[in-house]
Design a protein around this motif. Structure first.
Motif: not given
Length: 60
Positions: A13, A15, A17, A30, A32-33
Motif C-alpha cells: 500500500c 504506507d 507505518d 503494516c 495501513g493495510c
C-alpha cells in the motif's frame, strides 16, 4: 554497517507505518493495510545486470 536495513514503505500500500513482526527475522507488519510480509536478502549478483537483458543473461 552495524544495524540492519529497514523498509521505508509497505510494498502493498506504500504506507510508512511499519513495525517489526513477531514471525522472526525480516518480518514486518503494516498498520495501513494490516498485512504482514517478510524481506530476505538473497545475495549479490556475480556479473550484475545490464539494460536489455534478463537475470539469466538472455535478451529481453
Amino acid at each position: 554497517m552495524s544495524e540492519r536495513a529497514a523498509p521505508f514503505h509497505c510494498p502493498y500500500c506504500g504506507d510508512e507505518d511499519l513495525r517489526p513482526g513477531e514471525q522472526g527475522h525480516g518480518a514486518w507488519e503494516c498498520a495501513g493495510c494490516n498485512r504482514a510480509f517478510q524481506l530476505k536478502f538473497l545475495g549479490l549478483l556475480t556479473s550484475g545486470l545490464t539494460r536489455g537483458t534478463t537475470a539469466e543473461g538472455e535478451a529481453a
